[in-house]
Structure formats: C-alpha cells, structure tokens
Design a protein around this motif. Structure first.
Motif, PDB file in Angstrom:
ATOM      1  N   GLU A 151       0.822  -1.218   0.000  1.00 11.22           N
ATOM      2  CA  GLU A 151       0.000   0.000   0.000  1.00 11.22           C
ATOM      3  C   GLU A 151       0.857   1.270   0.000  1.00 11.22           C
ATOM      4  O   GLU A 151       1.482   1.589   1.018  1.00 11.22           O
ATOM      5  N   ASP A 184      -5.536   2.985  -1.799  1.00 12.73           N
ATOM      6  CA  ASP A 184      -6.333   3.569  -0.714  1.00 12.73           C
ATOM      7  C   ASP A 184      -6.751   4.976  -1.165  1.00 12.73           C
ATOM      8  O   ASP A 184      -5.910   5.858  -1.362  1.00 12.73           O
ATOM      9  N   HIS A 187      -5.337   8.102   0.746  1.00 11.15           N
ATOM     10  CA  HIS A 187      -3.960   8.489   0.413  1.00 11.15           C
ATOM     11  C   HIS A 187      -3.908   9.074  -0.995  1.00 11.15           C
ATOM     12  O   HIS A 187      -3.222  10.058  -1.247  1.00 11.15           O
ATOM     13  N   HIS A 210      -8.951   0.382  -0.613  1.00  9.03           N
ATOM     14  CA  HIS A 210      -9.550   0.957   0.606  1.00  9.03           C
ATOM     15  C   HIS A 210     -10.488   2.056   0.125  1.00  9.03           C
ATOM     16  O   HIS A 210     -10.053   3.106  -0.349  1.00  9.03           O
ATOM     17  N   ARG A 216     -11.539  10.513   5.051  1.00 13.35           N
ATOM     18  CA  ARG A 216     -11.441   9.213   5.731  1.00 13.35           C
ATOM     19  C   ARG A 216     -12.755   8.805   6.400  1.00 13.35           C
ATOM     20  O   ARG A 216     -12.776   7.915   7.242  1.00 13.35           O
ATOM     21  N   GLU A 245     -12.202   1.366   4.945  1.00 10.88           N
ATOM     22  CA  GLU A 245     -11.226   1.633   6.010  1.00 10.88           C
ATOM     23  C   GLU A 245     -11.446   3.089   6.407  1.00 10.88           C
ATOM     24  O   GLU A 245     -10.760   3.996   5.943  1.00 10.88           O
TER      25      GLU A 245
END
Ligand code: LER
Ligand code: MN
Length: 267
Positions: A151, A184, A187, A210, A216, A245
């Motif tokens: 990741e 993800d 990110h 993710h 988030r 996540e």
C-alpha cells in the motif's frame, strides 16, 4: 467488485480509521447485517483467531485481508529499520500474518510496516530494504496461494512511495509478480493528480481498494466523486474488494450503511 469493512482488534488503534472496534463477534454481526460480503481485520499479533472461522461461517462472510499495521503501531517493527535484527523481526511478523490470513484464504497487507527512510537509513537503503522484503515475501505468500498487498501511503505517513505510479514502478522492479497494489482512496486523494487516471494506469497491478472518502469518512460523507473511480475500476476489470477503512463517524453503523449505499449506487 465485492464489499468489505474493517474490524480493528488493536487497542492502540481505537482512534484509527477502522469501522468496528468492539471485537470479532460484534464486527462480523454488524458487517453482515449491513450487507457486506467480507471483513478486513487489523490484528494485534499473528496469534490464532479461534472464533473467526465460526463467525465467518455463521454470518456468511469472507475474509478480505488482514492488515499488518500493528507490527508498527504496537510492536514498533519496520521493514526498513536500519537495525538488521529489527528488520528480521518485522519480516517474521509479516510472515506470521501471511500464514494467519492464508488459513482463511485471504492475503496480508503491508501498509504502515513499510516504515520510512531517514531514521537510521538513507533513502536508497530504505528502498532497497523494502524491495528485498517484497522479493522475499511475495513468493512466501504465493506458496500459501495468496497475493501480497503493498500500500503506497500519503507523504505524512511514509517518505518511500506515495502514488500508485511509484508503486507500479517498484512492483515492476521486483523478481516476483505476486505483490499487488492496495489503492487507498484517502492516500490517493492527497497524492494523485487524477484518481481515476491513476487507477487506469496502474491497471492489473491493483489488487485491493480501501474505499473511503476524502476525509477518511465513509464513501459518501466527504467531497470525493466516487463515480469516475468506480468507472476506472470497471475499466481495468477490477474484481477485488472495496473495503471501508474509515472512521466510524458519525457512528459505525451509519459509516457501514453509507458505504454500502454508495457501492450499490455505483457498482
Ligand atoms: C493507514 O493510513 C492505512 O491506510 C492503512 O491501510 C495502512 O496500514
Ligand atoms: Mn489503507
């Protein structure tokens, strides 16, 4: 594409970006009732999880993956540590998680355990340690019939590789083809110029996602446009998991239900 949601069993990660924090039984029951296909688990160690097989069966869930991040968060093990003994311990930890996950036909994730350079290593050394690790652990995971997920993280969490394109370059430099990228979206929102294009360019290297929003929170509770992202994943024939996540905000059940709603609308 299949849906998954995170359960953290790590006390030190109570404030981390995981949806469920109250044990496997609670997490599996709530994941199933929200309609998820699978759970992804953040474990405190690679010790056996005696209740897991029964819970997966009872709730008709799969295991999507197991995260190794507690190797760093809890045990301060980094795969790019300048100290060879600590590096060896970090590799043993990831092997333990690969073994554990493989029992449930799932892969392990290398995220935070990649560490960073400048803490006892030069940048080139840290990158070489990471590549050596992936070259060793990719085939190890393959023996267990699983890919290994790597990741890229945003710049505030690592100074090694931050974008999918950098991740692809690393993967293509390896002697193993068994390491896949974990994309993800949190990110990526910080690091990529164009999220859908980054996914299209990474193509077959994308192994796991993710699936989250810009802040988030659950996909749908921030300002990210998930439609072109899903279109890009369809264009690369991605058949893996979209895994929440995310922070359990405003609460875990709303986070879960919002994620499922977004997935149902777009996939
Ligand atoms: C942390 O930011 C993260 O994305 C995790 O999946 C890495 O361990
Ligand atoms: Mn992640």
């Amino acid at each position: 594409m299949k849906s998954a949601i995170t359960i953290s069993l790590v006390e030190e990660a109570r404030k981390g970006p995981f949806v469920y924090h109250d044990g496997l039984a609670d997490g599996c029951a709530r994941a199933a009732s929200a309609g998820f296909d699978a759970v992804e688990i953040f474990v405190p160690s690679f010790d056996p999880l005696p209740e897991l097989a029964g819970l997966l069966q009872k709730h008709n869930l799969n295991l999507a993956a197991i995260g190794t991040g507690a190797g760093w968060v809890k045990h301060k093990l980094s795969l790019t540590d300048g100290d060879a003994d600590k590096r060896a311990k970090a590799i043993e930890y990831v092997k333990g998680v690969i073994d554990l996950a493989a029992q449930y036909d799932a892969p392990a994730i290398i995220g935070s355990m990649q560490g960073r350079s400048g803490e006892g290593t030069t940048h080139d050394e840290a990158i070489q340690f990471l590549k050596d690790t992936l070259n060793a652990l990719g085939p190890y995971a393959k023996e267990k019939g699983q890919p290994l997920f790597y990741e890229p993280l945003n710049r505030y969490e690592t100074n090694l590789f931050n974008t999918l394109a950098e991740g692809v370059e690393v993967l293509e430099s390896l002697t193993t083809d068994n390491v896949k990228l974990l994309a993800d979206l949190f990110h990526m929102n910080i690091e990529e110029a164009d999220l859908p294009q980054a996914i299209r360019d990474a193509g077959k290297h994308v192994g796991h996602v993710h699936f989250v929003d810009s802040n988030r929170r659950a996909a749908g509770l921030g300002h990210m446009d998930h439609r072109p992202i899903i279109e890009a994943l369809k264009a690369i024939d991605y058949e893996g998991y979209l895994c929440a996540e995310a922070f359990p905000l405003p609460d875990a059940d709303t986070c879960a239900n919002t994620t499922i709603k977004t997935i149902k609308q777009l996939v």
